[in-house]
Write a protein that holds these residues in place. Structure first.
Motif, PDB file in Angstrom:
ATOM      1  N   ARG A 104      -6.749   3.828  -8.936  1.00  0.00           N
ATOM      2  CA  ARG A 104      -6.036   4.862  -9.701  1.00  0.00           C
ATOM      3  C   ARG A 104      -4.606   4.403 -10.019  1.00  0.00           C
ATOM      4  N   TYR A 105      -4.000   3.699  -9.102  1.00  0.00           N
ATOM      5  CA  TYR A 105      -2.650   3.173  -9.301  1.00  0.00           C
ATOM      6  C   TYR A 105      -2.617   2.250 -10.515  1.00  0.00           C
ATOM      7  N   GLU A 106      -3.640   1.402 -10.632  1.00  0.00           N
ATOM      8  CA  GLU A 106      -3.702   0.473 -11.763  1.00  0.00           C
ATOM      9  C   GLU A 106      -3.771   1.213 -13.097  1.00  0.00           C
ATOM     10  N   TYR A 145       0.825  -1.221   0.000  1.00  0.00           N
ATOM     11  CA  TYR A 145       0.000   0.000   0.000  1.00  0.00           C
ATOM     12  C   TYR A 145       0.850   1.259   0.000  1.00  0.00           C
ATOM     13  N   TYR A 173      -7.352   4.503  -4.103  1.00  0.00           N
ATOM     14  CA  TYR A 173      -5.950   4.682  -4.485  1.00  0.00           C
ATOM     15  C   TYR A 173      -5.465   3.516  -5.349  1.00  0.00           C
ATOM     16  N   ARG A 174      -5.822   2.296  -4.982  1.00  0.00           N
ATOM     17  CA  ARG A 174      -5.371   1.134  -5.762  1.00  0.00           C
ATOM     18  C   ARG A 174      -5.958   1.154  -7.176  1.00  0.00           C
ATOM     19  N   ASN A 233       2.111  11.500  -8.614  1.00  0.00           N
ATOM     20  CA  ASN A 233       1.352  11.839  -9.816  1.00  0.00           C
ATOM     21  C   ASN A 233       0.208  12.805  -9.508  1.00  0.00           C
ATOM     22  N   LYS A 254       3.601   1.792  -1.464  1.00  0.00           N
ATOM     23  CA  LYS A 254       4.082   2.035  -2.825  1.00  0.00           C
ATOM     24  C   LYS A 254       2.973   2.632  -3.684  1.00  0.00           C
ATOM     25  N   VAL A 255       1.747   2.156  -3.456  1.00  0.00           N
ATOM     26  CA  VAL A 255       0.589   2.696  -4.168  1.00  0.00           C
ATOM     27  C   VAL A 255       0.428   4.176  -3.832  1.00  0.00           C
ATOM     28  N   THR A 276       3.244   6.383  -5.371  1.00  0.00           N
ATOM     29  CA  THR A 276       3.061   6.583  -6.808  1.00  0.00           C
ATOM     30  C   THR A 276       1.921   7.561  -7.090  1.00  0.00           C
ATOM     31  N   CYS A 277       0.811   7.394  -6.398  1.00  0.00           N
ATOM     32  CA  CYS A 277      -0.332   8.295  -6.598  1.00  0.00           C
ATOM     33  C   CYS A 277       0.029   9.726  -6.216  1.00  0.00           C
ATOM     34  N   ILE A 317      -2.309   4.102 -13.671  1.00  0.00           N
ATOM     35  CA  ILE A 317      -1.018   4.777 -13.879  1.00  0.00           C
ATOM     36  C   ILE A 317       0.018   3.830 -14.465  1.00  0.00           C
TER      37      ILE A 317
END
Length: 75
Positions: A70-72, A4, A67-68, A14, A6-7, A10-11, A74
Motif C-alpha cells: 500500500r505504501y508503494e 518499516y 503495508y509495504r 493516510n 516509515k512505511v 505513512t500508511c 501512496i
C-alpha cells in the motif's frame, strides 16, 4: 528499502490499517487464528481469506508485506 516504521507512519497518516480479525470468539490458549482485513478511510476494502496463528513471524511478515504494497501505491 524504506524502514518499516516509515512505511507504517505513512500508511497510518493516510488512514490505511491492517486489522487482525479472530476467526472464533472466546479465550483459547495461544489465541484463535486470525484473518487480515485491509481498512482504508474507515471502510474494509479487502477481506482476508488466509488464516494465521497469532503472534507468529508468518503473520508479522504478511502484515508488513501488505503495508509495504500500500505504501508503494501512496508514494
Amino acid at each position: 528499502m524504506v524502514e518499516y516504521w516509515k512505511v507504517l507512519d505513512t500508511c497510518w497518516k493516510n488512514d490505511i490499517f491492517v486489522i487482525q480479525k479472530p476467526t472464533n470468539i472466546g479465550m483459547v490458549k495461544g489465541g484463535h487464528k486470525v484473518k487480515l482485513n485491509l481498512e482504508i478511510n474507515g471502510r474494509i476494502i479487502k477481506f482476508g481469506t488466509m488464516e494465521f496463528r497469532q503472534n507468529t513471524k508468518e503473520l508479522n511478515d504478511k502484515i508488513e508485506e501488505i503495508y509495504r504494497s500500500r505504501y508503494e501505491l501512496i508514494i
